[in-house]
Design a protein around this motif. Structure first.
Motif, short mmCIF file in Angstrom:
data_model
loop_
_atom_site.label_atom_id
_atom_site.label_comp_id
_atom_site.label_asym_id
_atom_site.label_seq_id
_atom_site.Cartn_x
_atom_site.Cartn_y
_atom_site.Cartn_z
N ASN A 10 7.59 -7.58 109.35
CA ASN A 10 6.38 -7.02 108.75
C ASN A 10 6.01 -7.68 107.43
OD1 ASN A 10 6.11 -5.27 110.85
ND2 ASN A 10 7.20 -3.61 109.85
N ARG A 11 6.79 -8.61 106.98
CA ARG A 11 6.56 -9.25 105.68
C ARG A 11 6.00 -10.65 105.90
NH1 ARG A 11 10.91 -11.01 101.28
NH2 ARG A 11 9.40 -11.93 99.89
N ASP A 12 4.83 -10.92 105.34
CA ASP A 12 4.23 -12.24 105.51
C ASP A 12 4.23 -13.06 104.23
OD1 ASP A 12 2.37 -10.85 104.08
OD2 ASP A 12 0.70 -11.21 105.44
N GLY A 13 4.80 -12.55 103.15
CA GLY A 13 4.87 -13.29 101.89
C GLY A 13 3.63 -13.19 101.04
N ALA A 14 2.67 -12.39 101.44
CA ALA A 14 1.42 -12.28 100.68
C ALA A 14 1.66 -11.66 99.31
CB ALA A 14 0.39 -11.45 101.44
N GLY A 15 2.55 -10.70 99.22
CA GLY A 15 2.84 -10.07 97.93
C GLY A 15 3.49 -11.05 96.96
N ALA A 16 4.41 -11.84 97.46
CA ALA A 16 5.06 -12.84 96.61
C ALA A 16 4.05 -13.89 96.16
CB ALA A 16 6.22 -13.49 97.36
N ASN A 17 3.16 -14.28 97.07
CA ASN A 17 2.14 -15.27 96.70
C ASN A 17 1.20 -14.71 95.63
OD1 ASN A 17 2.83 -17.53 98.13
ND2 ASN A 17 1.66 -16.95 99.93
N ARG A 18 0.80 -13.44 95.77
CA ARG A 18 -0.08 -12.83 94.77
C ARG A 18 0.61 -12.75 93.41
NH1 ARG A 18 -0.88 -8.11 97.77
NH2 ARG A 18 -1.54 -8.98 99.73
N ALA A 19 1.88 -12.35 93.41
CA ALA A 19 2.62 -12.27 92.16
C ALA A 19 2.75 -13.65 91.51
CB ALA A 19 4.00 -11.67 92.40
N ALA A 20 3.00 -14.67 92.33
CA ALA A 20 3.12 -16.03 91.80
C ALA A 20 1.81 -16.50 91.20
CB ALA A 20 3.57 -16.98 92.91
N VAL A 21 0.70 -16.17 91.85
CA VAL A 21 -0.61 -16.56 91.32
C VAL A 21 -0.88 -15.87 89.99
CG1 VAL A 21 -3.10 -16.36 91.71
CG2 VAL A 21 -1.62 -17.20 93.53
N VAL A 22 -0.50 -14.60 89.87
CA VAL A 22 -0.70 -13.87 88.61
C VAL A 22 0.14 -14.50 87.49
CG1 VAL A 22 -0.27 -11.66 87.46
CG2 VAL A 22 -1.37 -11.70 89.69
N ILE A 23 1.40 -14.79 87.77
CA ILE A 23 2.27 -15.41 86.76
C ILE A 23 1.72 -16.78 86.37
CG2 ILE A 23 4.57 -16.40 86.42
CD1 ILE A 23 5.58 -14.11 88.31
N HIS A 24 1.33 -17.56 87.34
CA HIS A 24 0.78 -18.89 87.11
C HIS A 24 -0.48 -18.80 86.23
CE1 HIS A 24 -1.02 -22.75 88.36
NE2 HIS A 24 0.20 -23.10 88.68
N THR A 25 -1.35 -17.85 86.54
CA THR A 25 -2.61 -17.69 85.80
C THR A 25 -2.36 -17.25 84.36
OG1 THR A 25 -3.74 -17.16 87.85
CG2 THR A 25 -4.84 -16.52 85.80
N ILE A 26 -1.44 -16.32 84.15
CA ILE A 26 -1.14 -15.86 82.80
C ILE A 26 -0.57 -17.00 81.96
CG2 ILE A 26 0.40 -14.35 81.46
CD1 ILE A 26 0.00 -12.26 83.69
N ALA A 27 0.32 -17.80 82.53
CA ALA A 27 0.87 -18.94 81.81
C ALA A 27 -0.21 -19.95 81.45
CB ALA A 27 1.97 -19.61 82.64
N ASP A 28 -1.12 -20.20 82.40
CA ASP A 28 -2.22 -21.14 82.14
C ASP A 28 -3.15 -20.62 81.05
OD1 ASP A 28 -1.23 -22.84 84.05
OD2 ASP A 28 -2.72 -22.36 85.58
N MET A 29 -3.43 -19.32 81.07
CA MET A 29 -4.31 -18.74 80.05
C MET A 29 -3.67 -18.81 78.67
SD MET A 29 -5.92 -15.52 82.11
CE MET A 29 -6.66 -14.82 80.65
N ALA A 30 -2.38 -18.52 78.59
CA ALA A 30 -1.69 -18.60 77.30
C ALA A 30 -1.73 -20.02 76.76
CB ALA A 30 -0.24 -18.12 77.46
N ALA A 31 -1.41 -20.98 77.61
CA ALA A 31 -1.45 -22.38 77.17
C ALA A 31 -2.87 -22.80 76.84
CB ALA A 31 -0.87 -23.28 78.27
#
Length: 114
Positions: free
Chosen positions: A20-41
């Motif tokens: 039942n797990r397709d990895g969508a939650g992990a991908n969304r979390a990774a995108v959020v982390i990636h975006t926050i790091a990019d915004m800070a920089a």
């Protein structure tokens, strides 16, 4: 062997993760982390550019960017004490920008693999 089951030469393969797990939650979390790091920089780099170009510190936007950059780079202030003000700003705000990018993208890549 039961009569109602067809013969299969290979046993059924197990999936590497729950079905039942397709990895969508992990991908969304990774995108959020990636975006926050990019915004800070991005804020830190924007402040470096505004400082080097001699932006008016009395401007509301410039003041906002400076305040955010000061908060993000508060832990690294005065690591480098140079005679040149421009070089000091580049190093003291550029180092945290680089660290945010490296850590943020590294954590996002690790989360994406989950």
């Amino acid at each position: 062997m039961p009569v109602d089951e067809p013969y299969s030469p290979c046993p059924p393969q197990r999936e590497s993760h729950p079905p039942n797990r397709d990895g969508a939650g992990a991908n969304r979390a990774a995108v959020v982390i990636h975006t926050i790091a990019d915004m800070a920089a991005g804020f830190l780099i924007l402040w470096i550019l505004l400082h080097l170009l001699g932006a008016n510190r009395g401007n509301v936007f410039v003041g906002f960017v400076h305040d955010v950059a000061d908060w993000l780079a508060g832990w690294s202030q005065d690591i480098f004490t140079m005679d040149s003000e421009g070089l000091r700003v580049v190093l003291n705000y550029g180092l945290p920008a680089l660290i945010y990018l490296l850590i943020g993208h590294g954590v996002a890549a690790r989360v994406r693999r989950l």
